[in-house]
Design an enzyme around this catalytic site. Structure first.
Site, PDB file in Angstrom:
ATOM      1  N   LYS A   1       0.996  -1.046   0.071  1.00 40.52           N
ATOM      2  CA  LYS A   1       0.140  -0.157  -0.001  1.00 40.52           C
ATOM      3  C   LYS A   1       0.865   1.129  -0.080  1.00 40.52           C
ATOM      4  O   LYS A   1       1.969   1.025   0.611  1.00 40.52           O
ATOM      5  CB  LYS A   1      -0.976  -0.065   1.193  1.00 40.52           C
ATOM      6  CG  LYS A   1      -2.074   0.884   1.153  1.00 40.52           C
ATOM      7  CD  LYS A   1      -3.198   0.185   0.436  1.00 40.52           C
ATOM      8  CE  LYS A   1      -4.266   1.165   0.147  1.00 40.52           C
ATOM      9  NZ  LYS A   1      -5.518   0.180  -0.492  1.00 40.52           N
TER      10      LYS A   1
ATOM     11  N   ASP B   1      -6.945   4.351  -4.558  1.00 39.64           N
ATOM     12  CA  ASP B   1      -7.753   3.992  -3.375  1.00 39.64           C
ATOM     13  C   ASP B   1      -8.377   5.656  -3.149  1.00 39.64           C
ATOM     14  O   ASP B   1      -8.436   6.294  -4.244  1.00 39.64           O
ATOM     15  CB  ASP B   1      -6.588   3.935  -2.215  1.00 39.64           C
ATOM     16  CG  ASP B   1      -7.365   3.484  -0.942  1.00 39.64           C
ATOM     17  OD1 ASP B   1      -7.831   2.220  -0.869  1.00 39.64           O
ATOM     18  OD2 ASP B   1      -7.361   4.301   0.036  1.00 39.64           O
TER      19      ASP B   1
HETATM   20  P1  NDP Z   1     -12.971   7.785  -3.198  1.00 41.47           P
HETATM   21  O1  NDP Z   1     -11.722   8.765  -2.996  1.00 41.47           O
HETATM   22  O2  NDP Z   1     -13.402   7.652  -4.684  1.00 41.47           O
HETATM   23  O3  NDP Z   1     -14.007   8.222  -2.170  1.00 41.47           O
HETATM   24  C1  NDP Z   1     -14.027   8.213  -0.751  1.00 41.47           C
HETATM   25  C2  NDP Z   1     -15.264   8.591  -0.246  1.00 41.47           C
HETATM   26  O4  NDP Z   1     -15.258   8.546   1.178  1.00 41.47           O
HETATM   27  C3  NDP Z   1     -15.485  10.211  -0.557  1.00 41.47           C
HETATM   28  O5  NDP Z   1     -16.896  10.414  -0.434  1.00 41.47           O
HETATM   29  C4  NDP Z   1     -14.811  10.908   0.711  1.00 41.47           C
HETATM   30  O6  NDP Z   1     -15.666  12.102   0.935  1.00 41.47           O
HETATM   31  C5  NDP Z   1     -15.243   9.814   1.999  1.00 41.47           C
HETATM   32  N1  NDP Z   1     -14.100  10.047   2.919  1.00 41.47           N
HETATM   33  C6  NDP Z   1     -12.771  10.020   2.910  1.00 41.47           C
HETATM   34  N2  NDP Z   1     -12.308  10.010   3.814  1.00 41.47           N
HETATM   35  C7  NDP Z   1     -13.066  10.281   4.685  1.00 41.47           C
HETATM   36  C8  NDP Z   1     -13.217  10.594   6.311  1.00 41.47           C
HETATM   37  N3  NDP Z   1     -12.010  10.611   6.874  1.00 41.47           N
HETATM   38  N4  NDP Z   1     -14.319  10.957   6.748  1.00 41.47           N
HETATM   39  C9  NDP Z   1     -15.498  11.005   5.916  1.00 41.47           C
HETATM   40  N5  NDP Z   1     -15.466  10.626   4.885  1.00 41.47           N
HETATM   41  C10 NDP Z   1     -14.439  10.492   4.046  1.00 41.47           C
HETATM   42  O7  NDP Z   1     -12.347   6.499  -2.368  1.00 41.47           O
HETATM   43  P2  NDP Z   1     -12.945   4.942  -2.622  1.00 41.47           P
HETATM   44  O8  NDP Z   1     -14.360   5.097  -2.969  1.00 41.47           O
HETATM   45  O9  NDP Z   1     -11.960   4.210  -3.728  1.00 41.47           O
HETATM   46  O10 NDP Z   1     -12.365   4.333  -1.161  1.00 41.47           O
HETATM   47  C11 NDP Z   1     -13.365   4.300  -0.176  1.00 41.47           C
HETATM   48  C12 NDP Z   1     -12.978   3.160   0.712  1.00 41.47           C
HETATM   49  O11 NDP Z   1     -12.894   1.840  -0.081  1.00 41.47           O
HETATM   50  C13 NDP Z   1     -11.650   3.440   1.358  1.00 41.47           C
HETATM   51  O12 NDP Z   1     -11.781   2.811   2.497  1.00 41.47           O
HETATM   52  C14 NDP Z   1     -10.593   2.510   0.586  1.00 41.47           C
HETATM   53  O13 NDP Z   1      -9.669   2.054   1.109  1.00 41.47           O
HETATM   54  C15 NDP Z   1     -11.698   1.285   0.453  1.00 41.47           C
HETATM   55  N6  NDP Z   1     -11.203   0.454  -0.929  1.00 41.47           N
HETATM   56  C16 NDP Z   1     -11.256   1.030  -2.335  1.00 41.47           C
HETATM   57  C17 NDP Z   1     -10.791   0.224  -3.250  1.00 41.47           C
HETATM   58  C18 NDP Z   1     -11.200   0.723  -4.652  1.00 41.47           C
HETATM   59  O14 NDP Z   1     -10.981  -0.202  -5.696  1.00 41.47           O
HETATM   60  N7  NDP Z   1     -11.061   2.003  -4.923  1.00 41.47           N
HETATM   61  C19 NDP Z   1     -10.785  -1.258  -3.317  1.00 41.47           C
HETATM   62  C20 NDP Z   1     -10.832  -1.708  -2.058  1.00 41.47           C
HETATM   63  C21 NDP Z   1     -11.172  -0.806  -0.546  1.00 41.47           C
HETATM   64  P3  NDP Z   1     -14.764  13.525   0.702  1.00 41.47           P
HETATM   65  O15 NDP Z   1     -14.802  13.590  -0.986  1.00 41.47           O
HETATM   66  O16 NDP Z   1     -15.336  14.735   1.490  1.00 41.47           O
HETATM   67  O17 NDP Z   1     -13.129  13.401   1.155  1.00 41.47           O
END
Ligand code: NDP
Length: 446
Positions: free
Chosen positions: A126, A166
């Protein structure tokens, strides 16, 4: 706590001070593995648990770049190469101001088990940066990505370490990172996954994590003779994982009623349909706006500073970030009749929230199993890159569904108790561990 787990954790904490997220992830795994290892002394003699919690390599570097005003900015860059026993390091890059060593080590550690569960030959890693893409111009993001890759490219490669996206790293960022890698190394290779379709990407990769989390929820429901049809779902986040979770839910006859971002939550009891979802994708992926605008656009409730867990639902898909469901949230979910948690995000539930879910005997799918669809299709992207042959949409989706079914079955095999209750945490931890541990045994003390 089991005194052996306590002893093991005391050592981990002493060796990795000030890393609470890493301790949390290790402890959850140790609680499943310490009793298992006691019954399988070969792992104990080779000190597999002590070795698997120590990264093979940690890279930390300076990322200087110039903003649109001409000022120099400096961020930290990281790559944790956690374990390569069953394949090259594989795992995403996160760009978010909260990124630090503890968070990336927890994510890399989880990734080792998750990648093993997919049955594909991928080790765990990571990386990322404390860079915040929010509010930055495309040119600033590009200059940052170029500087980040200028250093990272020395350490990665299609047979060594293959990063992906991510939080904060989507198609735009992968494009800039890939372009810089290609320029410096003078090679067009599958060094990153999540690439654009025209330059080596795989169909279904953007959808894979969200789709996979929904397939996993459906598999869990099948064990109780039920399905997602007609179920009301609370979804957190509004990024990649949340968007495609909702798309697949709609296709399977479910109804998502919430979305969130770090500012607040929208509650739309009529359901987020295809048309509203397309609007959200435009808002988040192109305009890069806030979820609050959804409430103005579609006339529903916006809860400033709140998470979705107070809303009545049958199924919850936490899809934002770590520790977003605390004990009280878990109790509210269960008391409101929620029967399924399928974690799209990594470690979104705190340990005492997990305890609430397990005690209530609801269907609880931990992230390392439920969100493995993303890395699984990344693995399929690597295969297509090596063959230099792209597969069709249906082929990739069918493979994804088969992988999610197999992961579910592994959890059932290793996690079913004498009373028939499936503890998916235990199932995923032991199921993911065995293959990596056996490979480590075979490869000697390295
Ligand atoms: P994105 O950046 O596309 O979206 C993240 C979302 O979560 C946004 O809406 C963001 O809001 C919100 N968010 C992020 N940090 C926080 C926080 N500290 N508090 C509240 N809201 C938060 O990321 P992904 O959708 O790719 O990832 C989301 C989750 O899924 C993560 O945990 C990631 O590790 C996990 N994941 C992702 C994979 C992938 O293929 N993308 C694979 C496996 C797991 P804002 O815009 O306001 O920051």
């Amino acid at each position: 706590m089991d005194p052996n787990v306590e002893k093991f954790m005391a050592r981990v904490k002493a060796r990795n001070p000030f890393e609470p997220e890493f301790h949390q992830a290790v402890q959850e795994v140790a609680e499943s593995l310490v009793p298992f290892i006691r019954e399988h002394p070969k792992y104990e003699h080779a000190r597999i648990l002590e070795r698997i919690t120590e990264p093979e390599r940690v890279l930390l570097f300076r990322v200087p770049w110039i903003n649109d005003k001409g000022d120099v900015e400096i961020n930290k860059g990281y790559r944790i190469e956690m374990n390569s026993a069953i394949g090259p390091y594989k795992g995403g890059l996160r760009f978010h101001p909260t990124v630090n060593l503890s968070i990336l080590k927890f994510l890399a550690f989880e990734q080792v088990f998750k990648n093993s569960l997919t049955t594909l030959p991928m080790g765990g890693g990571k990386g990322g940066s404390d860079f915040d893409p929010k509010g930055k111009s495309d040119n600033e993001v590009m200059r940052f990505c170029q500087s980040f890759m200028t250093e990272l490219c020395r350490h990665i490669g299609p047979n060594t370490d293959i990063p992906a996206g991510d939080i904060g790293v989507g198609g735009r960022e992968i494009g800039y990172l890939f372009g810089q890698y290609k320029r410096i190394r003078n090679e067009f290779s599958g060094v990153l996954t999540g690439k654009g379709l025209e330059w080596g990407g795989s169909l279904i990769r953007p959808e894979a994590t969200g789709y996979g989390a929904v397939y996993f929820a459906e598999e869990m429901l099948h064990t109780r003779g039920d399905s997602l049809k007609g179920k009301v779902a609370a979804v957190s986040g509004s990024g990649n994982v949340a968007q495609y979770t909702i798309q697949k839910l709609i296709q399977m006859g479910g109804k998502a009623v919430t979305l969130s971002d770090s500012n607040g939550t929208i509650y739309d009891p009529d359901g987020i349909d295809e048309e509203k979802l397309a609007w959200v994708m435009q808002l988040k992926n192109i305009r890069r706006g806030r979820i609050r605008e959804y409430a103005d656009q579609f006339g529903c409730q916006y809860l400033e500073g709140k998470r979705p867990w107070d809303m009545k639902c049958d199924v919850a898909f936490p899809s934002a970030t770590e520790n977003e469901i605390g004990k009280k949230d878990a109790e509210t979910l269960v008391n409101n009749g929620c029967k399924v948690i399928s974690e799209g995000a990594n470690m979104p539930s705190t340990p005492d929230a997990v305890e609430v879910f397990l005690r209530s005997k609801i269907l609880y799918g931990p992230g390392k199993a439920a969100n493995a669809g993303g890395v699984a299709v990344s693995g399929l992207e690597m295969t297509q890159n090596n063959m230099r042959l792209p597969w069709g949409r249906e082929e990739v989706d069918n493979r994804l569904q088969t992988i999610m079914k197999n992961i579910h079955q592994t959890c059932v095999n290793f996690g079913t108790g004498t009373d028939g209750f499936v503890n998916y945490v235990k199932g995923a931890n032991i199921g993911g561990f065995v293959k990596v541990a056996d490979a480590m045994l075979a490869q000697g003390v390295v």
